[in-house]
Design an enzyme around this catalytic site. Structure first.
Site, PDB file in Angstrom:
ATOM      1  N   GLU A 110      39.620  33.990  33.069  1.00 21.69           N
ATOM      2  CA  GLU A 110      39.141  35.323  33.562  1.00 21.69           C
ATOM      3  C   GLU A 110      39.666  35.420  35.049  1.00 21.69           C
ATOM      4  OE1 GLU A 110      34.713  37.188  34.029  1.00 21.69           O
ATOM      5  OE2 GLU A 110      35.028  35.735  32.292  1.00 21.69           O
ATOM      6  N   ASP A 112      37.945  37.883  38.049  1.00 14.54           N
ATOM      7  CA  ASP A 112      36.886  38.648  38.178  1.00 14.54           C
ATOM      8  C   ASP A 112      37.389  39.643  39.643  1.00 14.54           C
ATOM      9  OD1 ASP A 112      35.168  38.217  36.360  1.00 14.54           O
ATOM     10  OD2 ASP A 112      34.461  36.291  37.240  1.00 14.54           O
ATOM     11  N   GLU A 115      32.967  42.020  41.096  1.00 14.27           N
ATOM     12  CA  GLU A 115      31.599  41.707  40.542  1.00 14.27           C
ATOM     13  C   GLU A 115      30.525  42.372  41.926  1.00 14.27           C
ATOM     14  OE1 GLU A 115      30.953  38.993  37.222  1.00 14.27           O
ATOM     15  OE2 GLU A 115      31.735  37.763  38.851  1.00 14.27           O
ATOM     16  N   HIS A 126      38.863  32.327  37.651  1.00 16.01           N
ATOM     17  CA  HIS A 126      38.402  31.258  36.714  1.00 16.01           C
ATOM     18  C   HIS A 126      39.657  30.741  35.535  1.00 16.01           C
ATOM     19  CE1 HIS A 126      34.137  32.197  37.247  1.00 16.01           C
ATOM     20  NE2 HIS A 126      34.697  33.329  37.472  1.00 16.01           N
TER      21      HIS A 126
END
Length: 353
Positions: A110, A112, A115, A126
Protein backbone atom coordinates in the site's frame (compact mmCIF):
# COMPACT_ATOMS: atom_id res chain seq x y z
CA UNK A 1 -30.64 -4.84 10.64
CA UNK A 2 -27.83 -7.22 9.71
CA UNK A 3 -25.20 -4.49 9.97
CA UNK A 4 -24.59 -0.78 9.59
CA UNK A 5 -22.03 0.55 7.16
CA UNK A 6 -20.22 3.88 7.37
CA UNK A 7 -17.50 5.17 5.10
CA UNK A 8 -16.96 4.79 1.39
CA UNK A 9 -14.34 3.48 -1.02
CA UNK A 10 -14.03 4.18 -4.75
CA UNK A 11 -11.73 2.51 -7.27
CA UNK A 12 -10.51 4.00 -10.55
CA UNK A 13 -11.48 1.81 -13.48
CA UNK A 14 -9.98 1.16 -16.92
CA UNK A 15 -13.18 0.37 -18.79
CA UNK A 16 -16.04 -1.60 -17.24
CA UNK A 17 -14.24 -4.86 -16.46
CA UNK A 18 -10.81 -3.96 -15.01
CA UNK A 19 -9.23 -1.60 -12.55
CA UNK A 20 -6.79 0.92 -13.94
CA UNK A 21 -3.24 -0.09 -13.03
CA UNK A 22 -0.75 2.64 -12.16
CA UNK A 23 3.02 2.16 -12.40
CA UNK A 24 4.56 4.94 -10.35
CA UNK A 25 8.33 4.47 -10.45
CA UNK A 26 9.92 7.74 -11.70
CA UNK A 27 6.48 9.36 -11.92
CA UNK A 28 4.55 12.02 -10.03
CA UNK A 29 0.95 12.06 -8.87
CA UNK A 30 -1.06 15.24 -8.34
CA UNK A 31 -4.50 15.80 -6.83
CA UNK A 32 -6.48 18.85 -5.77
CA UNK A 33 -7.84 18.42 -2.24
CA UNK A 34 -10.39 20.22 -0.08
CA UNK A 35 -10.48 18.97 3.52
CA UNK A 36 -12.14 22.05 5.05
CA UNK A 37 -15.17 19.97 6.09
CA UNK A 38 -13.24 17.14 7.76
CA UNK A 39 -12.93 17.44 11.55
CA UNK A 40 -10.69 15.49 13.93
CA UNK A 41 -11.23 11.73 13.79
CA UNK A 42 -12.09 11.51 10.09
CA UNK A 43 -9.78 10.53 7.25
CA UNK A 44 -10.19 11.48 3.61
CA UNK A 45 -7.70 9.15 1.91
CA UNK A 46 -6.08 8.76 -1.51
CA UNK A 47 -3.94 5.66 -1.81
CA UNK A 48 -2.69 2.84 -4.01
CA UNK A 49 -2.94 -0.89 -3.24
CA UNK A 50 -1.61 -3.89 -5.16
CA UNK A 51 -5.00 -5.35 -6.05
CA UNK A 52 -5.51 -7.68 -8.99
CA UNK A 53 -6.55 -5.71 -12.07
CA UNK A 54 -9.53 -8.02 -12.63
CA UNK A 55 -10.61 -7.98 -9.00
CA UNK A 56 -9.80 -11.68 -8.58
CA UNK A 57 -12.15 -12.71 -11.39
CA UNK A 58 -11.54 -16.38 -12.12
CA UNK A 59 -14.77 -17.59 -13.76
CA UNK A 60 -15.31 -20.05 -10.91
CA UNK A 61 -15.55 -18.83 -7.33
CA UNK A 62 -15.42 -15.19 -8.41
CA UNK A 63 -17.59 -14.43 -11.43
CA UNK A 64 -18.11 -10.79 -10.41
CA UNK A 65 -14.69 -9.18 -10.67
CA UNK A 66 -13.66 -5.55 -10.81
CA UNK A 67 -16.95 -4.50 -12.37
CA UNK A 68 -18.57 -5.24 -9.02
CA UNK A 69 -15.75 -3.96 -6.82
CA UNK A 70 -14.23 -7.26 -5.69
CA UNK A 71 -10.62 -8.04 -4.85
CA UNK A 72 -9.83 -5.36 -2.28
CA UNK A 73 -6.71 -5.81 -0.17
CA UNK A 74 -4.44 -3.55 1.83
CA UNK A 75 -1.42 -3.63 4.12
CA UNK A 76 -3.54 -4.13 7.27
CA UNK A 77 -4.73 -7.52 5.94
CA UNK A 78 -8.41 -6.77 6.65
CA UNK A 79 -10.64 -9.56 7.92
CA UNK A 80 -13.89 -7.74 7.13
CA UNK A 81 -13.79 -8.54 3.40
CA UNK A 82 -16.74 -10.86 2.81
CA UNK A 83 -15.32 -12.62 -0.26
CA UNK A 84 -11.60 -13.41 -0.53
CA UNK A 85 -10.02 -15.13 -3.54
CA UNK A 86 -13.40 -16.39 -4.74
CA UNK A 87 -14.52 -17.80 -1.39
CA UNK A 88 -16.91 -16.42 1.22
CA UNK A 89 -15.08 -15.52 4.43
CA UNK A 90 -17.55 -17.55 6.52
CA UNK A 91 -15.18 -19.42 8.83
CA UNK A 92 -15.51 -18.02 12.38
CA UNK A 93 -17.48 -15.06 11.03
CA UNK A 94 -18.08 -12.71 13.96
CA UNK A 95 -21.15 -10.61 13.33
CA UNK A 96 -20.96 -8.84 16.71
CA UNK A 97 -17.57 -7.34 16.01
CA UNK A 98 -17.53 -3.78 14.63
CA UNK A 99 -17.10 -4.20 11.75
CA UNK A 100 -17.98 -7.91 11.35
CA UNK A 101 -14.86 -10.01 10.66
CA UNK A 102 -13.95 -13.51 9.53
CA UNK A 103 -11.06 -15.92 9.97
CA UNK A 104 -9.18 -14.97 6.81
CA UNK A 105 -7.58 -11.69 5.80
CA UNK A 106 -6.27 -10.31 2.52
CA UNK A 107 -2.90 -8.52 2.38
CA UNK A 108 -1.04 -6.40 -0.18
CA UNK A 109 1.39 -3.51 -0.47
CA UNK A 110 0.00 0.00 0.00
CA UNK A 111 1.17 3.52 -0.81
CA UNK A 112 -0.77 6.12 1.15
CA UNK A 113 -0.57 9.30 -0.90
CA UNK A 114 -2.86 11.31 1.31
CA UNK A 115 -4.41 10.53 4.68
CA UNK A 116 -5.80 13.68 6.20
CA UNK A 117 -8.45 15.82 7.77
CA UNK A 118 -8.37 19.57 8.37
CA UNK A 119 -5.98 19.21 11.34
CA UNK A 120 -3.34 16.67 10.31
CA UNK A 121 -1.95 14.83 7.30
CA UNK A 122 0.50 12.04 6.48
CA UNK A 123 1.84 10.15 3.49
CA UNK A 124 3.22 6.66 3.99
CA UNK A 125 4.71 3.79 1.97
CA UNK A 126 3.94 0.27 3.28
CA UNK A 127 5.86 -2.62 1.74
CA UNK A 128 5.02 -6.33 1.78
CA UNK A 129 7.44 -9.20 1.31
CA UNK A 130 4.94 -11.13 -0.85
CA UNK A 131 3.89 -10.21 -4.38
CA UNK A 132 0.33 -9.15 -5.17
CA UNK A 133 -2.65 -9.85 -2.94
CA UNK A 134 -2.25 -12.70 -0.45
CA UNK A 135 -4.94 -14.54 1.49
CA UNK A 136 -3.80 -14.98 5.07
CA UNK A 137 -4.70 -16.72 8.29
CA UNK A 138 -3.10 -16.93 11.71
CA UNK A 139 0.16 -15.13 12.40
CA UNK A 140 0.74 -14.50 8.69
CA UNK A 141 -1.98 -11.83 8.90
CA UNK A 142 -0.03 -9.96 11.55
CA UNK A 143 -3.11 -9.09 13.59
CA UNK A 144 -2.43 -6.40 16.19
CA UNK A 145 -5.22 -7.66 18.48
CA UNK A 146 -3.46 -11.04 18.70
CA UNK A 147 -0.08 -9.48 19.50
CA UNK A 148 1.26 -10.53 16.09
CA UNK A 149 1.57 -7.16 14.33
CA UNK A 150 5.15 -7.77 13.19
CA UNK A 151 4.78 -11.50 12.45
CA UNK A 152 3.12 -11.08 9.07
CA UNK A 153 4.49 -10.30 5.66
CA UNK A 154 3.45 -6.65 5.51
CA UNK A 155 4.77 -3.50 7.17
CA UNK A 156 1.66 -2.20 8.91
CA UNK A 157 3.39 0.78 10.52
CA UNK A 158 4.93 2.02 7.30
CA UNK A 159 7.28 4.99 7.19
CA UNK A 160 5.10 8.05 7.58
CA UNK A 161 5.86 11.68 7.00
CA UNK A 162 3.42 13.64 9.16
CA UNK A 163 4.52 17.31 9.43
CA UNK A 164 3.14 17.71 12.96
CA UNK A 165 4.80 14.51 14.19
CA UNK A 166 8.07 15.61 12.54
CA UNK A 167 8.08 18.84 14.56
CA UNK A 168 6.37 21.36 12.25
CA UNK A 169 3.29 22.13 14.32
CA UNK A 170 2.39 25.33 12.45
CA UNK A 171 2.80 23.90 8.95
CA UNK A 172 -0.65 22.35 8.29
CA UNK A 173 -3.97 23.43 9.76
CA UNK A 174 -7.01 25.67 9.55
CA UNK A 175 -6.35 29.39 9.14
CA UNK A 176 -3.92 31.89 7.65
CA UNK A 177 -1.39 31.32 10.46
CA UNK A 178 -0.53 27.91 8.96
CA UNK A 179 1.82 27.46 6.02
CA UNK A 180 -0.76 25.19 4.34
CA UNK A 181 -4.23 26.53 5.15
CA UNK A 182 -6.79 23.72 5.19
CA UNK A 183 -9.72 26.12 5.10
CA UNK A 184 -8.92 26.48 1.38
CA UNK A 185 -8.35 24.00 -1.46
CA UNK A 186 -4.79 22.93 -2.22
CA UNK A 187 -2.87 20.93 -4.80
CA UNK A 188 -0.84 18.00 -3.46
CA UNK A 189 2.10 16.71 -5.53
CA UNK A 190 3.89 13.43 -4.74
CA UNK A 191 6.99 12.39 -6.67
CA UNK A 192 8.46 8.89 -6.76
CA UNK A 193 12.12 9.53 -7.56
CA UNK A 194 14.75 6.99 -8.60
CA UNK A 195 18.44 7.05 -7.74
CA UNK A 196 19.45 7.83 -11.34
CA UNK A 197 16.36 9.63 -12.63
CA UNK A 198 15.37 6.80 -14.98
CA UNK A 199 12.44 4.40 -15.08
CA UNK A 200 14.88 1.54 -14.47
CA UNK A 201 16.48 3.10 -11.40
CA UNK A 202 15.87 2.07 -7.80
CA UNK A 203 13.10 3.92 -5.97
CA UNK A 204 15.09 6.14 -3.63
CA UNK A 205 12.84 8.98 -2.47
CA UNK A 206 9.17 9.89 -2.11
CA UNK A 207 8.94 13.68 -2.26
CA UNK A 208 6.01 15.94 -1.43
CA UNK A 209 5.16 19.56 -2.12
CA UNK A 210 2.00 21.65 -2.17
CA UNK A 211 0.55 24.43 -4.29
CA UNK A 212 -1.88 26.97 -2.84
CA UNK A 213 -2.85 30.51 -3.80
CA UNK A 214 -0.48 30.40 -6.75
CA UNK A 215 2.55 29.50 -4.63
CA UNK A 216 4.66 26.35 -4.42
CA UNK A 217 5.05 25.22 -0.81
CA UNK A 218 7.86 22.79 -0.06
CA UNK A 219 7.14 20.07 2.48
CA UNK A 220 8.10 20.85 6.08
CA UNK A 221 11.48 19.82 7.44
CA UNK A 222 11.73 16.90 9.88
CA UNK A 223 13.16 19.11 12.62
CA UNK A 224 12.47 16.55 15.36
CA UNK A 225 15.20 14.39 13.83
CA UNK A 226 17.82 17.12 14.01
CA UNK A 227 19.51 19.26 11.34
CA UNK A 228 19.70 18.06 7.75
CA UNK A 229 17.06 15.35 8.30
CA UNK A 230 15.29 16.46 5.14
CA UNK A 231 11.66 16.84 4.12
CA UNK A 232 11.02 13.65 2.14
CA UNK A 233 10.87 9.88 2.65
CA UNK A 234 14.09 7.97 2.02
CA UNK A 235 15.43 4.79 3.59
CA UNK A 236 17.81 6.94 5.63
CA UNK A 237 14.96 9.16 6.86
CA UNK A 238 12.98 6.08 7.88
CA UNK A 239 15.88 4.61 9.83
CA UNK A 240 16.44 7.90 11.69
CA UNK A 241 12.73 8.25 12.41
CA UNK A 242 12.34 4.73 13.80
CA UNK A 243 15.44 5.14 15.97
CA UNK A 244 14.30 8.53 17.30
CA UNK A 245 10.81 7.34 18.14
CA UNK A 246 11.89 3.96 19.51
CA UNK A 247 9.85 2.06 16.90
CA UNK A 248 10.69 -1.28 15.34
CA UNK A 249 11.96 -0.69 11.79
CA UNK A 250 9.58 -3.10 10.12
CA UNK A 251 9.78 -0.91 7.03
CA UNK A 252 13.39 -2.00 6.48
CA UNK A 253 12.59 -5.61 7.41
CA UNK A 254 9.92 -5.77 4.69
CA UNK A 255 12.17 -4.41 1.94
CA UNK A 256 11.82 -0.63 2.39
CA UNK A 257 11.60 1.55 -0.74
CA UNK A 258 13.15 -1.09 -2.99
CA UNK A 259 10.24 -3.44 -2.31
CA UNK A 260 7.77 -0.58 -2.73
CA UNK A 261 9.27 0.15 -6.14
CA UNK A 262 8.80 -3.46 -7.19
CA UNK A 263 5.12 -3.24 -6.27
CA UNK A 264 4.89 -0.07 -8.39
CA UNK A 265 6.30 -1.98 -11.37
CA UNK A 266 3.67 -4.69 -11.02
CA UNK A 267 0.93 -2.05 -10.97
CA UNK A 268 -1.37 -0.69 -8.29
CA UNK A 269 -5.02 0.36 -8.08
CA UNK A 270 -6.00 3.90 -7.06
CA UNK A 271 -8.48 4.12 -4.17
CA UNK A 272 -10.35 7.14 -2.81
CA UNK A 273 -12.07 6.86 0.55
CA UNK A 274 -13.62 8.63 3.52
CA UNK A 275 -13.77 6.80 6.83
CA UNK A 276 -13.79 6.91 10.61
CA UNK A 277 -11.89 4.54 12.86
CA UNK A 278 -13.75 2.05 15.07
CA UNK A 279 -10.46 0.65 16.41
CA UNK A 280 -8.46 3.65 17.67
CA UNK A 281 -10.44 6.75 16.62
CA UNK A 282 -7.77 7.92 14.14
CA UNK A 283 -5.41 8.86 16.98
CA UNK A 284 -2.47 7.62 14.86
CA UNK A 285 -3.21 10.42 12.37
CA UNK A 286 -4.22 13.49 14.36
CA UNK A 287 -3.77 13.05 18.12
CA UNK A 288 -1.53 11.46 20.77
CA UNK A 289 -0.78 7.80 20.08
CA UNK A 290 -0.09 5.59 21.96
CA UNK A 291 -2.21 7.01 24.77
CA UNK A 292 -0.16 5.35 27.51
CA UNK A 293 2.96 7.36 26.66
CA UNK A 294 3.71 10.99 27.63
CA UNK A 295 2.60 13.40 24.91
CA UNK A 296 5.99 15.11 24.92
CA UNK A 297 7.84 11.91 24.02
CA UNK A 298 9.14 12.23 20.43
CA UNK A 299 6.77 10.66 17.93
CA UNK A 300 3.72 10.41 20.20
CA UNK A 301 1.94 13.57 19.05
CA UNK A 302 0.63 13.08 15.52
CA UNK A 303 -1.61 16.15 15.53
CA UNK A 304 -3.38 18.73 17.70
CA UNK A 305 -6.68 16.86 18.15
CA UNK A 306 -7.68 16.05 21.75
CA UNK A 307 -8.83 12.51 21.02
CA UNK A 308 -11.26 10.96 23.48
CA UNK A 309 -15.00 10.83 22.82
CA UNK A 310 -14.88 13.67 20.27
CA UNK A 311 -12.90 11.45 17.87
CA UNK A 312 -15.01 8.32 18.28
CA UNK A 313 -17.22 7.22 15.38
CA UNK A 314 -20.46 7.43 17.38
CA UNK A 315 -19.86 11.11 18.11
CA UNK A 316 -18.62 11.94 14.61
CA UNK A 317 -21.54 10.27 12.84
CA UNK A 318 -24.13 12.11 14.93
CA UNK A 319 -22.36 15.47 15.10
CA UNK A 320 -20.92 15.80 11.58
CA UNK A 321 -23.29 13.94 9.23
CA UNK A 322 -22.41 16.33 6.40
CA UNK A 323 -18.64 15.94 6.71
CA UNK A 324 -17.05 15.44 3.30
CA UNK A 325 -13.86 15.70 1.29
CA UNK A 326 -13.30 16.72 -2.34
CA UNK A 327 -10.66 15.16 -4.60
CA UNK A 328 -10.38 16.58 -8.12
CA UNK A 329 -8.03 17.19 -11.06
CA UNK A 330 -6.17 13.93 -10.54
CA UNK A 331 -3.10 13.65 -12.77
CA UNK A 332 -0.16 11.31 -13.17
CA UNK A 333 2.87 11.67 -15.40
CA UNK A 334 6.60 11.99 -15.74
CA UNK A 335 8.40 14.11 -13.15
CA UNK A 336 7.41 17.76 -13.57
CA UNK A 337 4.58 17.09 -16.02
CA UNK A 338 1.54 17.46 -13.79
CA UNK A 339 2.04 21.12 -12.91
CA UNK A 340 2.15 24.11 -15.21
CA UNK A 341 5.52 25.28 -16.53
CA UNK A 342 4.89 28.97 -15.84
CA UNK A 343 3.60 29.77 -19.33
CA UNK A 344 0.20 28.23 -18.62
CA UNK A 345 0.88 25.37 -21.05
CA UNK A 346 0.62 21.78 -19.93
CA UNK A 347 3.79 19.75 -20.25
CA UNK A 348 4.32 16.45 -22.05
CA UNK A 349 3.96 13.05 -20.40
CA UNK A 350 0.73 13.90 -18.56
CA UNK A 351 -2.37 11.73 -18.06
CA UNK A 352 -5.60 12.94 -16.48
CA UNK A 353 -7.37 10.34 -14.35
Amino acid sequence: AYSTNYGSRLYVMDGEETYKMFKLRNREFTVDVNVSNLPCGLNGAVYFVEMDSHGGLDGQGNTAGAKYGTGYCDVQCPHYIKFIKGEADLLKWNNTHVPPVGHFGICCAEMDIWEANSRATAYTPHSCSDRGSTKCEGSVCGDTARGERYSGGCDKDGCDFNPYRMGAKSFYGTGANFTVDTSKPMTVVTQFLTHDGTDAGDLSEVKRFYMQDGKVIENSEATVLGPSAGNSITDEFCSKQKAKFGDLNDFAAKGALEQMGEAFDRGMVLVLSLWDDTDVSMLWLDSADPTNEPADRPGVEHGPCPGGAASEPKYLRSTFPEAHVTFSHIKVGTIGSTTQDGSGRRMDGLEYV
